[in-house]
Write a protein that holds these residues in place. Structure first.
Motif, PDB file in Angstrom:
ATOM      1  N   ASP A 111      35.718 108.593  24.928  1.00 48.88           N
ATOM      2  CA  ASP A 111      35.770 108.664  26.399  1.00 48.88           C
ATOM      3  C   ASP A 111      36.316 107.377  27.021  1.00 48.88           C
ATOM      4  O   ASP A 111      36.587 107.327  28.216  1.00 48.88           O
ATOM      5  N   LEU A 112      36.490 106.326  26.225  1.00 51.83           N
ATOM      6  CA  LEU A 112      37.088 105.097  26.753  1.00 51.83           C
ATOM      7  C   LEU A 112      38.612 105.131  26.679  1.00 51.83           C
ATOM      8  O   LEU A 112      39.281 104.204  27.104  1.00 51.83           O
ATOM      9  N   VAL A 113      39.177 106.193  26.131  1.00 50.92           N
ATOM     10  CA  VAL A 113      40.623 106.414  26.065  1.00 50.92           C
ATOM     11  C   VAL A 113      41.351 105.165  25.580  1.00 50.92           C
ATOM     12  O   VAL A 113      41.902 104.401  26.347  1.00 50.92           O
ATOM     13  N   GLY A 114      41.351 104.992  24.336  1.00 50.88           N
ATOM     14  CA  GLY A 114      41.997 103.838  23.716  1.00 50.88           C
ATOM     15  C   GLY A 114      41.726 103.931  22.242  1.00 50.88           C
ATOM     16  O   GLY A 114      41.226 104.946  21.771  1.00 50.88           O
ATOM     17  N   PRO A 115      41.999 102.946  21.497  1.00 52.06           N
ATOM     18  CA  PRO A 115      42.694 101.714  21.883  1.00 52.06           C
ATOM     19  C   PRO A 115      44.210 101.882  21.847  1.00 52.06           C
ATOM     20  O   PRO A 115      44.720 102.749  21.151  1.00 52.06           O
ATOM     21  N   SER A 116      44.896 101.031  22.590  1.00 50.88           N
ATOM     22  CA  SER A 116      46.356 101.060  22.609  1.00 50.88           C
ATOM     23  C   SER A 116      46.877  99.627  22.616  1.00 50.88           C
ATOM     24  O   SER A 116      46.138  98.689  22.929  1.00 50.88           O
ATOM     25  N   ASP A 117      48.149  99.463  22.286  1.00 50.14           N
ATOM     26  CA  ASP A 117      48.805  98.144  22.257  1.00 50.14           C
ATOM     27  C   ASP A 117      47.999  97.123  21.464  1.00 50.14           C
ATOM     28  O   ASP A 117      47.635  96.060  21.963  1.00 50.14           O
ATOM     29  N   PRO A 129      44.953 103.623  15.245  1.00 50.78           N
ATOM     30  CA  PRO A 129      43.622 104.138  15.601  1.00 50.78           C
ATOM     31  C   PRO A 129      43.517 105.644  15.395  1.00 50.78           C
ATOM     32  O   PRO A 129      44.368 106.395  15.851  1.00 50.78           O
ATOM     33  N   THR A 130      42.494 106.039  14.667  1.00 49.32           N
ATOM     34  CA  THR A 130      42.226 107.453  14.434  1.00 49.32           C
ATOM     35  C   THR A 130      40.834 107.750  14.953  1.00 49.32           C
ATOM     36  O   THR A 130      39.861 107.151  14.484  1.00 49.32           O
ATOM     37  N   GLY A 131      40.735 108.641  15.940  1.00 50.10           N
ATOM     38  CA  GLY A 131      39.433 108.954  16.516  1.00 50.10           C
ATOM     39  C   GLY A 131      38.760 107.734  17.116  1.00 50.10           C
ATOM     40  O   GLY A 131      37.542 107.613  17.107  1.00 50.10           O
ATOM     41  N   GLY A 132      39.562 106.800  17.630  1.00 49.81           N
ATOM     42  CA  GLY A 132      39.014 105.606  18.245  1.00 49.81           C
ATOM     43  C   GLY A 132      38.596 104.535  17.256  1.00 49.81           C
ATOM     44  O   GLY A 132      37.984 103.541  17.646  1.00 49.81           O
ATOM     45  N   ILE A 133      38.931 104.687  15.973  1.00 53.57           N
ATOM     46  CA  ILE A 133      38.528 103.704  14.963  1.00 53.57           C
ATOM     47  C   ILE A 133      39.747 102.910  14.501  1.00 53.57           C
ATOM     48  O   ILE A 133      40.761 103.479  14.097  1.00 53.57           O
ATOM     49  N   ILE A 134      39.636 101.564  14.590  1.00 54.07           N
ATOM     50  CA  ILE A 134      40.679 100.660  14.108  1.00 54.07           C
ATOM     51  C   ILE A 134      40.081  99.891  12.932  1.00 54.07           C
ATOM     52  O   ILE A 134      38.948  99.427  13.025  1.00 54.07           O
ATOM     53  N   THR A 135      40.847  99.697  11.867  1.00 52.55           N
ATOM     54  CA  THR A 135      40.414  98.832  10.779  1.00 52.55           C
ATOM     55  C   THR A 135      41.515  97.813  10.510  1.00 52.55           C
ATOM     56  O   THR A 135      42.665  98.179  10.277  1.00 52.55           O
ATOM     57  N   CYS A 136      41.140  96.531  10.570  1.00 53.32           N
ATOM     58  CA  CYS A 136      42.084  95.443  10.340  1.00 53.32           C
ATOM     59  C   CYS A 136      41.632  94.653   9.119  1.00 53.32           C
ATOM     60  O   CYS A 136      40.432  94.479   8.900  1.00 53.32           O
TER      61      CYS A 136
END
Length: 193
Positions: A111-117, A129-136
């Protein structure tokens, strides 16, 4: 036997002297951090701001569960629905050893609509990002007092009759830590014969 003779010879030759013993200790750690994101629909936001019922604040959340500190930062809260805002996540080595490798996963509610850029100083980059999950990931040494960070934008929205809501962004770092310890030991005097 010969082992005792060798040990005794060593003790006689070096008794009373000090030797330095070095040991490399490798640990696997996890550290997590979370930050609340409050979102208000635009008309309610303006009304509350005019009447002084809300203040706009930066928010920093940090957690140290060992030699590494994980932080999440957002510039202004509460956010207005539909307004883009930057989130910064970082890993900081505040210990005396080195981070050998780290994987940092950030979970952003849909619901936070992201992440982007997404921008990062992690050498392995970040997964899309998949389903709002980023892994770095980062596989080079991060020395004491050094940090690595990730920044991205969210654009939270409110729909329906909801005027304000709070969601939680969570970060989880999984890392390997190397610490070198050394100790001076004095060799005991040889026992009398």
């Amino acid at each position: 036997g010969s082992l005792q003779t060798c040990a005794s010879g060593f003790v006689y030759a070096y008794s009373g002297q000090s030797v330095q013993i070095n040991a490399n200790l490798t640990y696997k750690y996890k550290v997590n951090v979370s930050i609340p994101i409050e979102v208000i629909d635009f008309p309610t936001y303006v009304d509350l701001l005019k009447t002084g019922q809300i203040q706009i604040n930066e928010l920093l959340s940090k957690y140290t569960g060992g030699p590494v500190k994980a932080t999440l930062f957002t510039q202004r809260q509460p956010l207005r629905s539909g307004e883009m805002s930057v989130i910064i996540a970082s890993i900081f080595n505040e210990g005396s050893g080195v981070i050998k490798s780290v994987s940092f996963t950030i979970k952003v509610p849909t619901d936070l609509v992201g992440p982007s850029d997404i921008s990062t100083s992690f050498d392995g980059g970040c997964t899309p990002p998949t389903g709002g999950i980023i892994t770095c990931t980062h596989s080079k040494e991060i020395k004491p007092q050094e940090y690595k960070r990730i920044s991205f934008f969210i654009t939270p929205t409110i729909t329906g009759d909801i005027e304000r809501k709070t969601s939680l962004i969570v970060g989880l770092a999984d890392y390997t830590y190397l610490k070198t310890t050394s100790q001076m030991l004095q060799i005991s005097n040889a026992p009398p014969q």
